[in-house]
Design a protein around this motif. Structure first.
Motif, PDB file in Angstrom:
ATOM      1  N   ASN A  40       0.799  -1.119  -0.024  1.00 30.52           N
ATOM      2  CA  ASN A  40      -0.098   0.172   0.029  1.00 30.52           C
ATOM      3  C   ASN A  40       0.742   1.091   0.098  1.00 30.52           C
ATOM      4  O   ASN A  40       0.730   2.326   0.483  1.00 30.52           O
ATOM      5  N   ASN A  41       2.007   1.214  -0.488  1.00 31.33           N
ATOM      6  CA  ASN A  41       2.977   2.649  -0.523  1.00 31.33           C
ATOM      7  C   ASN A  41       2.309   3.353  -1.508  1.00 31.33           C
ATOM      8  O   ASN A  41       1.559   3.204  -2.633  1.00 31.33           O
ATOM      9  N   PRO A  42       2.725   4.583  -1.225  1.00 35.96           N
ATOM     10  CA  PRO A  42       2.288   5.725  -2.482  1.00 35.96           C
ATOM     11  C   PRO A  42       2.670   5.434  -3.836  1.00 35.96           C
ATOM     12  O   PRO A  42       3.816   5.084  -3.932  1.00 35.96           O
ATOM     13  N   PRO A  43       2.081   5.816  -4.710  1.00 34.84           N
ATOM     14  CA  PRO A  43       2.538   5.587  -6.054  1.00 34.84           C
ATOM     15  C   PRO A  43       3.743   6.642  -6.201  1.00 34.84           C
ATOM     16  O   PRO A  43       3.744   7.644  -5.640  1.00 34.84           O
ATOM     17  N   GLN A  84       3.139   2.109  -8.734  1.00 35.44           N
ATOM     18  CA  GLN A  84       1.762   1.990  -8.080  1.00 35.44           C
ATOM     19  C   GLN A  84       1.941   1.347  -6.683  1.00 35.44           C
ATOM     20  O   GLN A  84       2.766   0.635  -6.432  1.00 35.44           O
ATOM     21  N   PRO A  85       0.765   1.457  -6.152  1.00 32.26           N
ATOM     22  CA  PRO A  85       0.746   0.664  -4.699  1.00 32.26           C
ATOM     23  C   PRO A  85       0.804  -0.870  -4.872  1.00 32.26           C
ATOM     24  O   PRO A  85       0.396  -1.451  -5.823  1.00 32.26           O
ATOM     25  N   SER A 143       6.848   6.025  -5.028  1.00 33.02           N
ATOM     26  CA  SER A 143       7.714   6.192  -3.882  1.00 33.02           C
ATOM     27  C   SER A 143       8.991   5.473  -4.132  1.00 33.02           C
ATOM     28  O   SER A 143       9.128   4.889  -5.027  1.00 33.02           O
ATOM     29  N   ASP A 153      -4.379  -5.017   6.675  1.00 33.23           N
ATOM     30  CA  ASP A 153      -5.378  -4.390   5.702  1.00 33.23           C
ATOM     31  C   ASP A 153      -6.416  -5.377   5.402  1.00 33.23           C
ATOM     32  O   ASP A 153      -7.526  -5.167   4.756  1.00 33.23           O
ATOM     33  N   ASP A 165       0.446  -4.554  -3.503  1.00 33.63           N
ATOM     34  CA  ASP A 165      -0.434  -5.592  -2.429  1.00 33.63           C
ATOM     35  C   ASP A 165       0.138  -6.810  -2.308  1.00 33.63           C
ATOM     36  O   ASP A 165       0.547  -7.580  -2.987  1.00 33.63           O
TER      37      ASP A 165
END
Length: 802
Positions: free
Chosen positions: A467-470, A521-522, A472, A560, A524
Motif C-alpha cells: 500500500n505504498n504511495p505511487p 503503483q501501490p 515512492s 489491511d 499489494d
C-alpha cells in the motif's frame, strides 16, 4: 770439606810474631806452582801437603793455615787430601797489570812444632784481552789541495796482556787515497801514520772512511778497531746542479692552498757562499702559473696558491732556476711538469625530452615515452655514466647511443591500478666516491574503456510495505566504473520482462542517472509478495560496457484484511449457528468450533478467539480456545443453567490496529433422551461421549500421520533447499511465506500454503519450510497451549509479524 783456616790458641798470640821473625830466613822459596788465569773454581794447582812432606792426618791437629798475604781467598787447601786448588776467579791483569811476571805468594803455617813454608804460585797469562784503541773513531780534516806523500800520524792500540799475547800488528782497510805507515818495533820516534797516495777531490769524495785494525799474537787472536773519518776541505769550483732536469708531478685538482707540489732541490759542490743557493721561477714563466704556484727561495719547495682545475688546464710546465752566491754567480735550471689529475667533482647532467604523454593504457610494449641524454665534464672513469630507473616496472631504459637513452614501455599498463607514474632516472658516474644526478619524468596513463560498471554485490534484497504511495522511492542502485571521464559515466535502466500479465515497467522504474528505483503503483502483499527483476548499468564509453544487478523486492504485509469466518457462517458478522447440547455432558465437551482465515500474513494473520460475555449474565458454563476456536464446557451442566445460551465469539488478528470478526452460536440445552445424533458437519459437532471418543481417535490417527508426513517432507525440503542452485536472473515468482508454529516442546508443525496470488509468468511457486532455531525466543503460548504463527520468507529470514 774442611779448610786450614783455624784460630790460633790464645796462649800463643804473643809468641807467634816473634817466632815468625826468627824462622823467616829458614823458609824462603820452598815450593813453586803455576796456574793459568781465569781458571775455574776447583782447578788443581798442586799437592801442597805431600810436597811439604806433611802427613794428611796431622793437618788438622797441627792447625794447618794458609796465608795469601792480602790476595784474598783466590786459592785454598783441601785438608782432607792436602790439594791446593783455585777457589775464585784469578785475573792476571787485575793482580799484576802489565808486569811481565805475576805470582801469588802464600805462607803455610803448621804447629807442633811451629813451621812456616813459602809457596809461590805463578799466574800464567792467557790471551783474554783484545787490543784497545784510545777512541772508537778518529776524525781528520785534510784540505783537497794537500800534496801527495803527506803523512798524518795515528795513535796505536794497547793490549793488557803480556808477551806474545800483547804483540800487535796493524792493517788498514783498502783505500785508493791512503796507505798505512808502520814503523819498526825498535823505532821509538815515529808512530803509526797515514800517507796520501792520490790527490783529494772534495766534490768527488768529501768524506773518506777508513778502518784500522790491530791484532795481537795470542792463540786465538784478538782484534781491536778504530774508525777513521777523513773530511776533505773544499775549494770553490762548481755551479749549482739539480738532481733531475725534469720533475714530473701528478697533482689532483682542487687541492687545498699550501699543498706541496715538489721540492726542486739543487746541489752545489762548493761550500760556504759558493754553495749557498737561491731558487726562483724563470722569467719565461707565465703570470697564470705564478698565480697558481709559489717557489720558496731558500728550500726550493713549490706549493699551490691558487685553484687547480682539471677542466681548465690539464698540465702546467714550470721553469725553475737555482743561482749560487759566489763572486761570479753560477745558475742551474730544471723543468717541473705538473700533470693535473682529474677528481670526480662534476656530477652528471640529465636532459629529458618527453615524446608521447599521456600514454594510453593499451599502448603496445616498446612505445618510446621520452628521450634522455647524459653528460659529465669529468674524464676517464669519473666521466663514465651509467643510468638506472625506478620503478623497474612497467618501463625500462634502452641505450640508443653513447650517453643517450630511451624510456620505453616494458609491460602493459592499467590506469585503474596506477594512473600516474613518477619515473626517476638516476645517472651515476664511475668516480670514487661516485656522483649522481636524477630527473623525474611524470608519466600520466590515459584511460581506455576497459572496465564495465560493477555493482557492490550481485543481488540486493529490498523490503517494501504494501500500500505504498505511487512513485515512492524504494531503493537506490549504484555501480562503480573504474575508468575515468566519460568512460566512467554510468546510466541505469530496467531489464524489461513480463510479470504475470503485465510488464515490469508498470510496477517499477529506475532513474537513468541516479539509479533510484521507484514503485509506480501501490503494491499489494496479497497479490504480489515478491518482485524480482534486474537493473542494467552501462557506461558512456565506445563501445559501451555494462553489467546487471538483481533486485528482490519483498512486499511486506500490513494489516489491511479482517478475519473471514468459514462456512457455515456467512461472510461478515451477521450469521449465526444453532446447536443442541445435552445437559448430561461433562466439563471439556466440545460444543462447536469457530473457524476463520485472514488474507494477511504473519502476525497480521494470527487469529485469536474470545468469548464475549453478555452484560449482567451469570458465569457462563462455556469457554472458547484462544487459538483453536473450539467452544467447550467448563463444568457439568445442571438444572439451574438457562435452556438457551447466546454465545458471541470475537475473532481478532494481531495487527496494529487489530481487525475483528464475530460469530454467533445459539446453544439450546436439552435432556439426554432428546439429544439428537451427532451432526456430520465439519465445522460444528455435537454428540454423546462415545461419539466424541470415536471422533477423537480418528483425529489422533490423522494427526500422527500428518506429523510423520511433515517430518519426511521437512527432510526432503531441507535437502532440496541446501542443494538447489541460485535461480536464474530471468525467473521471478512469488515465494509465499509459510506459517510455522512451535509447540511448547519445540516440535515442528506445518501449515499448508495458501493458493498462489502472485504471477510472474515464469516458474512455479515454491513451498517453504520453517524450523525454529534454538537461539530464537519461544513462541508466545495461549491459554490452550497453541503457539502464534511464524513467517519464513524466501530469503530465509524468520520473523514474527504482529
Amino acid at each position: 770439606m774442611m779448610y786450614s783456616r783455624g784460630s790460633v790458641p790464645k796462649g800463643r798470640h804473643l809468641l807467634l810474631p816473634l817466632l815468625l821473625h826468627i824462622i823467616w830466613g829458614e823458609v824462603r822459596g820452598q815450593l813453586h806452582y803455576s796456574v793459568p788465569e781465569e781458571a775455574k773454581h776447583g782447578t788443581f794447582v798442586g799437592r801442597i801437603a805431600q810436597d811439604l812432606e806433611l802427613k794428611l792426618a796431622d793437618l788438622v791437629p797441627r792447625q794447618f793455615q794458609l796465608d795469601s798475604k792480602g790476595r784474598g781467598d783466590l786459592l785454598e787447601v783441601n785438608l782432607q787430601n792436602g790439594i791446593l786448588f783455585v777457589n775464585s776467579r784469578i785475573d792476571r791483569e787485575e793482580l799484576c797489570g802489565r808486569s811481565a811476571e805475576c805470582s801469588i805468594h802464600l805462607e803455610v803455617i803448621v804447629d807442633r812444632p811451629l813451621r812456616v813454608f813459602h809457596v809461590e804460585v805463578e799466574v800464567k797469562d792467557i790471551n783474554d784481552s783484545p787490543p784497545v784503541f784510545p777512541a772508537t773513531q778518529k776524525n781528520l780534516f785534510i784540505a783537497e789541495s794537500r800534496l801527495l806523500d803527506s803523512r798524518f800520524p795515528l795513535e796505536g792500540a794497547s793490549d793488557a796482556d803480556v808477551g806474545a799475547n800483547a804483540l800487535l800488528t796493524y792493517r788498514l782497510s783498502p783505500s785508493e787515497y791512503f796507505s798505512l805507515d808502520i814503523p819498526p818495533n825498535h823505532e821509538q820516534v815515529r808512530s803509526l801514520g797515514l800517507v796520501l797516495r792520490k790527490p783529494l777531490d772534495r766534490e768527488e769524495a768529501p768524506e773518506i772512511y777508513l778502518l784500522l785494525t790491530a791484532t795481537d799474537g795470542g792463540k786465538p787472536e784478538l782484534t781491536g778497531t778504530v774508525q777513521i773519518l777523513i773530511t776533505v776541505l773544499d775549494a770553490n769550483d762548481n755551479a749549482p746542479v739539480f738532481d733531475r732536469a725534469l720533475y714530473t708531478v701528478k697533482l689532483p685538482e682542487n687541492v687545498s692552498i699550501g699543498t706541496l707540489v715538489v721540492n726542486a732541490t739543487a746541489s752545489d759542490l762548493d761550500e760556504g757562499v759558493n754553495g749557498d743557493i737561491t731558487y726562483s721561477f724563470s722569467s719565461a714563466v707565465s703570470p697564470d702559473i705564478k698565480s697558481k704556484f709559489h717557489i720558496d727561495a731558500v728550500s726550493g719547495e713549490i706549493t699551490v696558491i691558487g685553484l687547480i682545475d682539471f677542466e681548465e688546464s690539464k698540465t702546467y710546465r714550470i721553469q725553475v732556476e737555482a743561482v749560487d752566491r759566489g763572486p761570479l754567480p753560477l745558475a742551474g735550471h730544471c723543468t717541473v711538469l705538473v700533470e693535473v689529475v682529474d677528481v670526480n667533482d662534476n656530477a652528471p647532467q640529465l636532459t629529458v625530452k618527453t615524446l608521447w604523454l599521456p600514454v594510453k593504457e593499451d599502448a603496445p610494449i616498446g612505445t618510446v615515452i621520452a628521450l634522455i641524454s647524459v653528460t659529465d665534464r669529468d674524464a676517464g672513469a669519473n666521466g663514465q655514466v651509467t643510468c638506472s630507473l625506478l620503478p623497474l616496472d612497467p618501463f625500462k631504459l634502452v641505450s640508443s647511443f653513447k650517453n643517450y637513452y630511451s624510456l620505453v614501455l616494458d609491460c602493459s599498463l592499467d590506469r585503474e591500478s596506477i594512473a600516474n607514474y613518477e619515473v626517476v632516472v638516476t645517472a651515476r658516474d664511475g668516480g670514487s666516491p661516485p656522483l649522481w644526478a636524477s630527473a623525474t619524468v611524470s608519466v600520466e596513463v590515459a584511460d581506455v574503456n576497459d572496465n564495465a560498471p560493477v555493482f557492490a554485490q550481485p543481488e540486493y534484497t529490498v523490503f517494501v510495505k504494501e500500500n505504498n504511495p505511487p512513485g515512492s522511492h524504494i531503493f537506490t542502485v549504484s555501480a562503480r566504473d573504474a575508468d575515468a571521464q566519460e568512460n566512467s559515466l554510468v546510466s541505469y535502466s530496467l531489464v524489461e520482462r513480463r510479470v504475470g500479465e503485465r510488464a515490469l515497467s508498470s510496477y517499477v522504474s529506475v532513474h537513468a542517472e541516479s539509479g533510484k528505483v521507484f514503485a509506480l503503483q501501490p503494491l499489494d502483499h496479497e497479490e504480489l509478495e515478491l518482485l524480482q527483476f534486474q537493473v542494467s548499468a552501462r557506461d558512456s564509453g565506445v563501445p559501451a560496457l555494462g553489467s546487471n544487478v538483481t533486485l528482490q523486492v519483498f512486499v511486506l504485509d500490513e494489516n489491511d484484511n479482517a478475519p473471514v469466518l468459514l462456512s457455515p457462517w456467512t461472510q461478515g458478522s451477521g450469521g449465526s449457528v444453532r446447536e443442541l447440547l445435552s445437559r448430561s455432558v461433562g466439563p471439556g465437551h466440545v460444543v462447536a468450533k469457530v473457524r476463520a482465515v485472514d488474507a494477511d500474513s504473519g502476525y497480521n494473520a494470527w487469529l485469536s478467539y474470545e468469548l464475549q460475555q453478555a452484560a449482567g449474565s451469570l458465569r457462563s458454563p462455556f469457554r472458547v480456545g484462544l487459538y483453536t476456536g473450539e467452544i467447550s464446557t467448563t463444568r457439568a451442566l445442571d438444572e439451574a443453567d438457562a435452556p438457551r445460551h447466546h454465545l458471541l465469539v470475537l475473532v481478532k488478528d494481531h495487527g496494529e490496529p487489530a481487525l475483528t470478526a464475530t460469530a454467533t452460536v445459539l446453544v439450546s440445552l436439552v435432556e439426554s433422551s432428546h439429544a439428537p445424533k451427532v451432526s456430520s458437519r465439519a465445522v460444528v459437532g455435537i454428540g454423546s461421549p462415545e461419539t466424541a471418543l470415536v471422533d477423537e481417535n480418528v483425529y489422533l490417527i490423522i494427526a500422527i500421520c500428518a506429523v510423520s508426513s511433515l517430518l519426511v517432507l521437512t527432510l526432503l525440503l531441507y535437502t532440496a533447499l541446501r542443494c538447489s542452485a541460485v535461480p536464474d536472473e530471468g525467473m521471478s515468482g512469488p515465494r509465499k511465506p509459510t506459517l510455522v508454529c512451535s509447540s511448547a516442546m519445540g516440535s515442528l508443525s506445518y501449515s499448508q500454503q495458501r493458493g498462489p496470488r502472485v504471477c510472474s509468468g515464469e516458474g512455479l511457486p515454491k513451498t517453504d519450510l520453517m524450523a525454529f532455531s534454538p537461539s530464537l525466543p519461544p513462541c508466545p503460548v495461549s491459554t490452550d497451549g497453541e503457539p502464534p504463527p511464524v513467517v519464513l520468507d524466501s530469503s530465509g529470514k524468520v520473523g514474527f509479524f504482529w
